[in-house]
Scaffold this active site. Structure first.
Site, PDB file in Angstrom:
ATOM      1  N   GLU A  83      -6.842  -5.432   1.729  1.00 43.22           N
ATOM      2  CA  GLU A  83      -7.673  -6.299   0.899  1.00 43.22           C
ATOM      3  C   GLU A  83      -7.486  -7.777   1.229  1.00 43.22           C
ATOM      4  O   GLU A  83      -8.385  -8.584   1.004  1.00 43.22           O
ATOM      5  CB  GLU A  83      -7.328  -6.080  -0.579  1.00 43.22           C
ATOM      6  CG  GLU A  83      -7.735  -4.714  -1.070  1.00 43.22           C
ATOM      7  CD  GLU A  83      -7.588  -4.554  -2.566  1.00 43.22           C
ATOM      8  OE1 GLU A  83      -6.709  -5.212  -3.153  1.00 43.22           O
ATOM      9  OE2 GLU A  83      -8.369  -3.786  -3.139  1.00 43.22           O
TER      10      GLU A  83
ATOM     11  N   HIS B 147       0.873  -1.177   0.000  1.00 42.42           N
ATOM     12  CA  HIS B 147       0.000   0.000   0.000  1.00 42.42           C
ATOM     13  C   HIS B 147       0.903   1.217   0.000  1.00 42.42           C
ATOM     14  O   HIS B 147       1.890   1.269   0.717  1.00 42.42           O
ATOM     15  CB  HIS B 147      -0.901   0.000   1.240  1.00 42.42           C
ATOM     16  CG  HIS B 147      -1.967   1.069   1.212  1.00 42.42           C
ATOM     17  ND1 HIS B 147      -1.692   2.383   1.460  1.00 42.42           N
ATOM     18  CD2 HIS B 147      -3.296   0.995   0.966  1.00 42.42           C
ATOM     19  CE1 HIS B 147      -2.824   3.095   1.370  1.00 42.42           C
ATOM     20  NE2 HIS B 147      -3.810   2.279   1.069  1.00 42.42           N
TER      21      HIS B 147
END
Lengths: 388, 388
Positions: free
Chosen positions: B311, B257
């Site tokens: 996720e 990320h």
């Protein structure tokens, strides 16, 4: 408080990308599409040719123009599933809100990232059909099927009225479409790019662009210019009306633009087009309001160079070609779909997630939740943090 | 070529505003909502309480919480006109595309700028009803009316299945909703702010946010994590599968990320929740894939600290509470409506058009249009430029 930087409010003057599509030179009053000054595009080319220029990157040859015209024509009719979606919306939904929903309906799972020329042409071709269908429903009239023997702009007027439009009206509106087709990194094009930067699809991105264009600080105010004309009524009444509005600290619509320090070149052209197609008394009223507005503003803000912006004479032109006020902003959107398609293709060529930062100014970390669970000393779970 | 600045690609590290809503401290692995560490919100408060915190700015008192719960409950049922719009969409439209269109339908001309708390609560309350109705249509099932006696998350599961959900499933999904409710200036929240900055309405802005969230670089990829699990099948097969995928230069979903240099605190919590609610063999597979992925990535990118992102275990949790894959991203969106409502209110308090610049790199100004009109030397109109 975290983060060292002072926020760049509105991202003004922050350069977020390179773009080869259009140049807005506000200091000099230039608007240029891929090297062509906007004035150069006012005589020769059709809107379709400018679509070719913006979306495909070059002026068309006669064969490539024929291909593009035929692709637009093919894409005009709506599939039955889409007609059902349009017809299920309440007819009272304002056209701009309806257009946003209807373009969203184009994104039905069949439109994948990255955007393609074909997808862009579908967006450009189908949006007028969607809009005209909804507007006629709102008026209690049955839809008018698109004609492939008409140009893009003529067909739009045809679908609204069911009458073959006069050439002068078509040409006036076509020049409006060319003038409004792109304008650098405006807020709707930026919204489109933010959406595409997540690798979302073109119709999602165009939906976001329509959501942004609706706002009165972007495209949502031209109807207010005509409302002002109606409220003033007579050229002689303009100075007093304007002074009174400024005294009441009301905003004058149609004056000033962040990007231009000289007159917006689009205004110059739209004024000329307005003179050609508007009723003479309407044009004279507009001129009187322009003069009174600029006089009053230069008195209240001495030293500022103020001009009418694109909305002012755009409103006169759109009214003169027979569009109702609620169609002004959606019609702007139809013109801008050309630029959106071009920017979508450019964005996806060198894509990177667009995601600026904010400076946190909220409460300091470490607050305790006041609820009953915490108060009762309920067993808390602590995360197994792995970071340093 | 014009403009002196080098573009800030993706606007990375550009600070665009102050915000008091959430703090993302990627160096330290913090996520904080208005002073409350995300871990502090994992035990006591309900999703409704966190909505109160984000949207109204403070933890609720018992009376203000009751008001908010009752407002959400009142807003759940759809007016008939909206049901007609939803039911006219093709049932095959993917849920995320459908949700974008349906939230756009909420903007029917009755929702005006500036956004209000009541509008925000309507967005939060009505989105699950819209989504569940469309999903059940896609499965050939009749809609399940919302219940006001259930909490927000429990009612969502109820409307999907028509069965009262187990408390453990509800609580797991509720914690997911709290963890995903806001995250600083992510791409969808940014799209929402860009739209609001034009003084467009909240539903238009939320539509744009949904358009952005759909993209796989933002919220559109969690289903790919489960696809990866299915392709791997067995914990022992994970290392070889991952190595082979990396050799083929495939992207591994669920790792990395931009904002976090340490483990994403949401991942830490989602992993714990996954351990509680997932089938043990599924959880063991996920752990094996996580280990194999991190091993392989640390070998291929030595010196980088890589972690699973939100996720990865979100996919395990959402699957464990019984959601189908195509609901993963729309469910993320439902959680994020809380943050969107909060950001909309904040943006409109100190609004300025968000409009960065681009550096023009296209053809030089002065090109001549090659078309017949220009070639024939047709009379050209020159604008009466007024600027210097």
């Amino acid at each position: 408080m975290t983060g060292p930087s002072t926020p760049a409010r509105g991202l003004e003057d922050v350069v977020m990308a390179d773009s080869a599509i259009s140049l807005v030179e506000g200091e000099r009053g230039w608007l240029v599409y891929r090297g062509f000054d906007i004035g150069e595009l006012m005589e020769g080319p059709s809107f379709e040719s400018v679509v070719h220029l913006l979306v495909l990157g070059t002026p068309p040859g006669s064969e490539s123009l024929a291909d593009l015209v035929s692709s637009l024509g093919r894409n005009r009719p709506l599939p039955r599933s889409l007609e059902l979606g349009v017809d299920a919306m309440a007819p009272t939904v304002p056209p701009m809100d309806a257009l946003r929903t209807m373009v969203s309906l184009l994104g039905d799972g069949t439109v994948a990232f990255p955007p393609t020329v074909e997808q862009g042409l579908r967006l450009i071709a189908r949006s007028p059909t969607l809009l005209a269908r909804h507007v006629r429903r709102g008026a209690g009239e049955s839809p008018v099927a698109p004609r492939s023997d008409l140009g893009h702009v003529a067909n739009y007027l045809w679908m609204l009225s069911g009458e073959t439009p006069e050439a002068a009206r078509v040409r006036a509106l076509e020049r409006y479409f060319i003038l409004l087709a792109d304008h650098g990194m405006n807020a709707s094009t930026f919204a489109l790019r933010v959406v595409l930067s997540t690798q979302s699809d073109l119709m999602s991105a165009a939906t976001a662009a329509l959501a942004a264009l609706k706002g009165p600080a972007h495209g949502g105010a031209p109807a207010k210019v005509v409302e002002m004309f109606d409220a003033i009524g007579d050229p002689a009444a303009a100075p007093a009306w304007i002074d009174s509005a400024l005294t009441r600290r009301e905003r004058l619509y149609g004056f000033g633009h962040r990007a231009y320090k000289v007159e917006d070149p689009r205004s110059v052209w739209l004024k000329r087009i307005a003179r050609e197609v508007a009723r003479p008394e309407r044009y004279r009223l507009a001129e009187a309001v322009e003069r009174a507005g600029l006089d009053a503003l230069s008195r209240s803000k001495p030293g500022h160079r103020l001009f009418t912006n694109v909305e002012f004479y755009a409103a006169v032109v759109l009214e003169a070609v027979g569009l109702s006020r609620e169609l002004f902003t959606p019609t702007f959107a139809l013109a801008r779909t050309a630029g959106w398609a071009a920017h979508a293709l450019e964005q996806s060529k060198d894509n990177r997630l667009i995601r600026p930062d904010v400076r946190y100014t909220g409460a300091d970390r470490g607050r305790r939740w006041p609820g009953p669970a915490a108060a009762a000393g309920a067993m808390r779970m602590e995360p197994e943090t792995k970071g340093p």
